[in-house]
Design a protein around this motif. Structure first.
Motif, PDB file in Angstrom:
ATOM      1  N   GLY A 296       5.950  -1.924 -32.948  1.00  0.00           N
ATOM      2  CA  GLY A 296       6.580  -3.448 -32.173  1.00  0.00           C
ATOM      3  C   GLY A 296       7.827  -3.842 -32.885  1.00  0.00           C
ATOM      4  N   LEU A 297       8.398  -4.680 -32.457  1.00  0.00           N
ATOM      5  CA  LEU A 297       9.620  -5.425 -33.129  1.00  0.00           C
ATOM      6  C   LEU A 297       9.147  -6.230 -34.318  1.00  0.00           C
ATOM      7  CD1 LEU A 297      11.315  -6.944 -29.593  1.00  0.00           C
ATOM      8  CD2 LEU A 297      12.022  -4.880 -31.002  1.00  0.00           C
ATOM      9  N   ARG A 298      10.277  -5.637 -35.508  1.00  0.00           N
ATOM     10  CA  ARG A 298       9.939  -6.470 -36.579  1.00  0.00           C
ATOM     11  C   ARG A 298      11.417  -6.792 -37.204  1.00  0.00           C
ATOM     12  NH1 ARG A 298       5.837  -2.795 -40.247  1.00  0.00           N
ATOM     13  NH2 ARG A 298       4.185  -2.876 -38.681  1.00  0.00           N
ATOM     14  N   TYR A 299      11.583  -7.563 -37.909  1.00  0.00           N
ATOM     15  CA  TYR A 299      12.943  -7.785 -38.391  1.00  0.00           C
ATOM     16  C   TYR A 299      13.173  -6.640 -39.458  1.00  0.00           C
ATOM     17  CZ  TYR A 299      13.730 -12.911 -37.481  1.00  0.00           C
ATOM     18  OH  TYR A 299      13.760 -14.238 -37.037  1.00  0.00           O
ATOM     19  N   ASP A 300      12.325  -6.212 -40.211  1.00  0.00           N
ATOM     20  CA  ASP A 300      12.409  -5.261 -41.075  1.00  0.00           C
ATOM     21  C   ASP A 300      11.070  -4.519 -41.219  1.00  0.00           C
ATOM     22  OD1 ASP A 300      12.803  -4.076 -43.825  1.00  0.00           O
ATOM     23  OD2 ASP A 300      14.576  -5.173 -43.992  1.00  0.00           O
ATOM     24  N   GLN A 359      20.927  -6.818 -36.929  1.00  0.00           N
ATOM     25  CA  GLN A 359      21.227  -7.822 -38.144  1.00  0.00           C
ATOM     26  C   GLN A 359      22.234  -6.925 -38.784  1.00  0.00           C
ATOM     27  OE1 GLN A 359      17.244  -8.174 -40.322  1.00  0.00           O
ATOM     28  NE2 GLN A 359      16.516  -7.715 -38.112  1.00  0.00           N
ATOM     29  N   TRP A 360      22.847  -7.684 -39.528  1.00  0.00           N
ATOM     30  CA  TRP A 360      23.997  -7.000 -40.288  1.00  0.00           C
ATOM     31  C   TRP A 360      24.211  -7.916 -41.545  1.00  0.00           C
ATOM     32  CZ3 TRP A 360      25.060  -2.283 -40.036  1.00  0.00           C
ATOM     33  CH2 TRP A 360      26.158  -1.788 -40.689  1.00  0.00           C
ATOM     34  N   PRO A 361      24.689  -7.546 -42.595  1.00  0.00           N
ATOM     35  CA  PRO A 361      24.949  -8.476 -43.821  1.00  0.00           C
ATOM     36  C   PRO A 361      26.184  -9.206 -43.293  1.00  0.00           C
ATOM     37  CG  PRO A 361      24.356  -6.064 -44.622  1.00  0.00           C
ATOM     38  CD  PRO A 361      24.584  -5.774 -43.025  1.00  0.00           C
ATOM     39  N   ILE A 362      26.358 -10.410 -43.870  1.00  0.00           N
ATOM     40  CA  ILE A 362      27.184 -11.369 -43.831  1.00  0.00           C
ATOM     41  C   ILE A 362      28.287 -10.838 -44.238  1.00  0.00           C
ATOM     42  CG2 ILE A 362      25.957 -13.436 -43.389  1.00  0.00           C
ATOM     43  CD1 ILE A 362      26.922 -14.116 -46.262  1.00  0.00           C
ATOM     44  N   LYS A 363      29.690 -11.099 -43.448  1.00  0.00           N
ATOM     45  CA  LYS A 363      30.987 -10.377 -43.666  1.00  0.00           C
ATOM     46  C   LYS A 363      31.355 -10.653 -45.211  1.00  0.00           C
ATOM     47  CE  LYS A 363      35.039  -9.016 -42.175  1.00  0.00           C
ATOM     48  NZ  LYS A 363      35.148  -7.602 -42.176  1.00  0.00           N
ATOM     49  N   VAL A 491      14.525   3.676 -33.893  1.00  0.00           N
ATOM     50  CA  VAL A 491      16.111   3.179 -33.802  1.00  0.00           C
ATOM     51  C   VAL A 491      16.644   3.286 -32.217  1.00  0.00           C
ATOM     52  CG1 VAL A 491      18.594   2.796 -34.599  1.00  0.00           C
ATOM     53  CG2 VAL A 491      16.776   4.008 -36.018  1.00  0.00           C
ATOM     54  N   ASP A 492      16.888   2.334 -31.592  1.00  0.00           N
ATOM     55  CA  ASP A 492      17.102   2.456 -30.225  1.00  0.00           C
ATOM     56  C   ASP A 492      18.367   2.731 -29.957  1.00  0.00           C
ATOM     57  OD1 ASP A 492      16.990   2.224 -27.369  1.00  0.00           O
ATOM     58  OD2 ASP A 492      17.177  -0.022 -27.356  1.00  0.00           O
ATOM     59  N   ILE A 493      18.649   4.175 -30.067  1.00  0.00           N
ATOM     60  CA  ILE A 493      20.036   4.709 -29.889  1.00  0.00           C
ATOM     61  C   ILE A 493      19.922   6.039 -29.277  1.00  0.00           C
ATOM     62  CG2 ILE A 493      21.558   3.694 -31.778  1.00  0.00           C
ATOM     63  CD1 ILE A 493      21.177   5.758 -33.471  1.00  0.00           C
ATOM     64  N   ASP A 494      20.836   6.329 -28.473  1.00  0.00           N
ATOM     65  CA  ASP A 494      20.803   7.808 -27.760  1.00  0.00           C
ATOM     66  C   ASP A 494      21.596   8.718 -28.317  1.00  0.00           C
ATOM     67  OD1 ASP A 494      20.956   9.713 -26.157  1.00  0.00           O
ATOM     68  OD2 ASP A 494      21.114   8.641 -24.111  1.00  0.00           O
ATOM     69  N   PRO A 495      20.904   9.616 -29.099  1.00  0.00           N
ATOM     70  CA  PRO A 495      21.964  10.618 -29.795  1.00  0.00           C
ATOM     71  C   PRO A 495      23.047  11.475 -29.202  1.00  0.00           C
ATOM     72  CG  PRO A 495      19.796  11.557 -29.886  1.00  0.00           C
ATOM     73  CD  PRO A 495      19.566   9.914 -29.232  1.00  0.00           C
ATOM     74  N   GLY A 518      22.289  -1.829 -37.494  1.00  0.00           N
ATOM     75  CA  GLY A 518      21.297  -2.841 -37.597  1.00  0.00           C
ATOM     76  C   GLY A 518      20.247  -2.910 -36.631  1.00  0.00           C
ATOM     77  N   LYS A 519      20.258  -2.064 -35.752  1.00  0.00           N
ATOM     78  CA  LYS A 519      19.163  -2.229 -34.889  1.00  0.00           C
ATOM     79  C   LYS A 519      17.663  -2.039 -35.528  1.00  0.00           C
ATOM     80  CE  LYS A 519      21.126  -0.934 -30.540  1.00  0.00           C
ATOM     81  NZ  LYS A 519      21.546   0.159 -29.828  1.00  0.00           N
ATOM     82  N   THR A 520      17.658  -1.261 -36.696  1.00  0.00           N
ATOM     83  CA  THR A 520      16.586  -1.156 -37.330  1.00  0.00           C
ATOM     84  C   THR A 520      16.747  -1.284 -38.849  1.00  0.00           C
ATOM     85  OG1 THR A 520      15.514   0.385 -35.580  1.00  0.00           O
ATOM     86  CG2 THR A 520      14.690   0.572 -37.896  1.00  0.00           C
ATOM     87  N   CYS A 521      15.905  -2.100 -39.642  1.00  0.00           N
ATOM     88  CA  CYS A 521      16.342  -2.500 -40.875  1.00  0.00           C
ATOM     89  C   CYS A 521      15.002  -2.125 -41.620  1.00  0.00           C
ATOM     90  CB  CYS A 521      16.617  -3.863 -41.223  1.00  0.00           C
ATOM     91  SG  CYS A 521      17.800  -4.561 -39.851  1.00  0.00           S
TER      92      CYS A 521
END
Ligand code: DQQ
Length: 576
Positions: A296-300, A359-363, A491-495, A518-521
């Motif tokens: 399921g969806l989790r922040y981390d 999610q991505w670490p702030i700039k 990780v929801d990406i298409d390799p 940042g899709k999966t942390c």
């Protein structure tokens, strides 16, 4: 600087000084505890108080150029207890000054503790904090506190409402399960709404309250009836995210251009669901229910709990913090004299697909980047590892992306394999696969015996490619008595069309990793006994049988954040 590469075979056989910058913050002193050699697990750029216990981030907000972070804190020891709201301020969310505790027990409505809550900026910008007090009867009640003097840029003193408690447990609710009020939002009808976490008949829930004046609150009912059987929903968070937008949305905004996120903390994880919220009817129509397994969806998918977001009006972004607790024993924490970290503040947006958050670490994190090493287009043969030299491996930021050309060789997994954490537990970094495991080995000792692996597997399931991301702590330390659970998430990406990217923030005892931009942390806490300070090494590795290519790798030594306490805790008054 170019990356020095050293190929290694047989890999699988086997601090921090804070010169406080005074700026506008006065009365700061050196944090003496952090650089000591017998404190190898103190972090260099993650937020942590100089000593004692810390848990949930509470009520962050931005006010007149200053960021405020509060957190659950035990002023008297390294274990949970005597809970107050400690308070720190910053101009950049990276360097901090620790102020006096802001909220602590003073009256019958919070005499037994001041637990988690949130801040709301009222029209005109005045902050108001709702927090849970543990009252004289040990009930959980919701209280209000406001700054004593809004012209004090640091908002050091907080005054509690004379009407406290403003919300008491409703009839039929267990008074031990009624806590952690959210930031309030205002509808077109000008009424304020907020949620309080609870559990009714074995199911977690969030109870919606409404108020015209912020003082008198009436119960509306559950925001959403989940079918998932969960512990109580601690620290709920409810906020809008813009669809197809790089800018965040203020908490009271809502419309066709937004979706809403409902986050709840239970069973040791932060789960979220997406849906459409109609402020006129207060109906929240969800796209999916909470899923308790790690599919399921989790922040981390690692250590990250009781998180909180806030809208940063200065940079039109939503920032997320989570409490990263320890993986060692209580007695080790007492010996260390501290327990708990905050994650790096993360920027949160809805992904392009609209199906999840990214999610991505702030700039601002990049301000700490010092020496850089890079590598471009390098083949990483099956069964090889390359050392990343020239940076401080125990305190680093690394971004790497991989290309997989030989997808036809991907291993097929059973169509019933849905739990990524279970998959990762059987596919640890030392188990050779085909297209994977490949990724990073952080905090590696000279003799390679200690290592924390963050890696991917490209697999085939039901005729489709799936990318699995894992964090394997099983060899993170030679010491026993630690929680070394392996974590995993898809990780929801298409390799076939996308590179597989990984960013890891390594900071002595924490490895915070962001897969697929940042899709999966996944965050890990580790306590190496050998891979400490300048004895730690960093590698890129491929323990699959099929080669992969490093498209690009950049790694930086990270400087220390300045986190400085004020010189003295102000003497407490008997009421505030
Ligand atoms: N921590 C607080 C509670 C909250 C829990 C107490 C979550 O308010 O439910 O320190 O970690």
């Amino acid at each position: 600087m170019k990356l020095f590469l050293i190929y290694v075979v047989g890999l699988f056989c086997a601090g921090v000084g804070y010169g406080a910058e005074v700026g506008d913050f006065d009365h700061v002193q050196r944090n003496l505890q952090s650089d000591s050699t017998d404190q190898p697990y103190r972090t260099g750029y993650h937020f942590q108080p100089p000593r004692n216990w810390m848990n949930d981030p509470n009520g962050p907000f931005y006010h007149n150029g200053v960021y405020h972070l509060f957190y659950q804190y035990n002023p008297y020891g390294a274990v949970w207890g005597n809970i107050v709201w400690a308070h720190s301020v910053s101009y950049d969310l990276i360097n901090w000054v620790n102020l006096e505790d802001a909220i602590y027990p003073t009256g019958p409505f919070d005499v037994n503790g001041c637990w988690s809550g949130s801040a709301t900026l009222l029209p005109g910008g005045k902050p108001a904090i709702f927090y849970t007090g543990i009252d004289v009867k040990n009930r959980q009640v919701q209280n209000l506190a406001m700054p004593k003097n809004t012209s004090d840029p640091l908002l050091r003193e907080w005054v509690k409402s004379t009407h406290n408690p403003l919300i008491t447990p409703p009839y039929g609710t267990d008074p031990n399960f009624f806590r952690d009020p959210t930031t309030a939002w205002q509808g077109e009808d000008k009424a304020w709404r907020l949620l309080v976490g609870s559990q009714i008949k074995g199911r977690g829930t969030a109870i919606l309250y409404k108020s015209k004046d912020f003082v008198s609150w009436s119960m509306i009912g559950s925001l959403f009836n989940s079918l998932a059987e969960t512990d109580m929903w601690e620290c709920p968070d409810f906020y809008p995210v813009g669809i197809n937008s790089m800018n965040a949305v203020e908490t009271s905004d809502q419309g066709e251009w937004t979706k809403h996120v409902l986050k709840a903390s239970f069973n040791s994880h932060d789960y979220y669901i997406l849906g459409n919220y109609d402020m006129k009817t207060d109906r929240f129509s969800v796209e999916n229910d909470f899923t308790v397994s790690s599919s399921g969806l989790r922040y981390d998918y690692g250590k990250f709990y009781a998180s909180k977001t806030f809208y940063d009006s200065a940079k039109e972004r939503r920032i997320l913090w989570g409490w990263i607790n320890e993986s060692d024993s209580k007695s080790s924490d007492i010996k260390k004299g501290w327990s708990g970290l905050q994650s790096i503040p993360r920027n949160v947006l809805l992904s392009k697909s609209g199906k999840q958050l990214v999610q991505w670490p702030i700039k601002e994190t990049e301000k700490l980047r010092a020496k850089e090493v890079t590598a471009l287009s390098k083949d990483l043969k099956g069964g090889s590892a390359v050392e990343v030299l020239g940076i401080t491996a125990a305190q680093a930021d690394i971004e790497v992306s991989f290309e997989t050309t030989d997808l036809a060789k991907a291993e097929t997994i059973d169509h019933n394999s849905v739990d990524p954490q279970l998959l990762c537990s059987s596919k640890t970094a030392s188990v050779r696969g085909k297209l994977g495991p490949f990724g990073l080995l952080a905090l590696v000792s000279e003799d390679l015996k200690e290592q924390t692996a963050i890696y991917f597997h490209v697999l085939k399931k039901n005729g489709k490619f799936v990318v699995l991301m894992c964090s394997d702590q099983s060899r993170s330390s030679l010491m026993g008595g630690l929680d070394k659970t392996t974590y995993g998430g898809f990780v929801d990406i298409d390799p076939r069309h996308e590179k597989i990217s990984l960013r890891s923030l390594i900071d002595h005892s924490i490895v915070e990793s962001f897969g697929g931009k940042g899709k999966t942390c996944i965050t890990a806490r580790v306590y190496p006994s050998l891979a400490i300070g300048n004895k730690a090494h960093l590698y890129v590795f491929n323990n699959g049988t099929v080669g992969v290519k490093i498209s690009r790798l950049s790694a930086w030594s990270m400087k220390n954040a300045r986190i400085a306490p004020i010189s003295k805790r102000r003497k407490r008054k008997t009421s505030n």
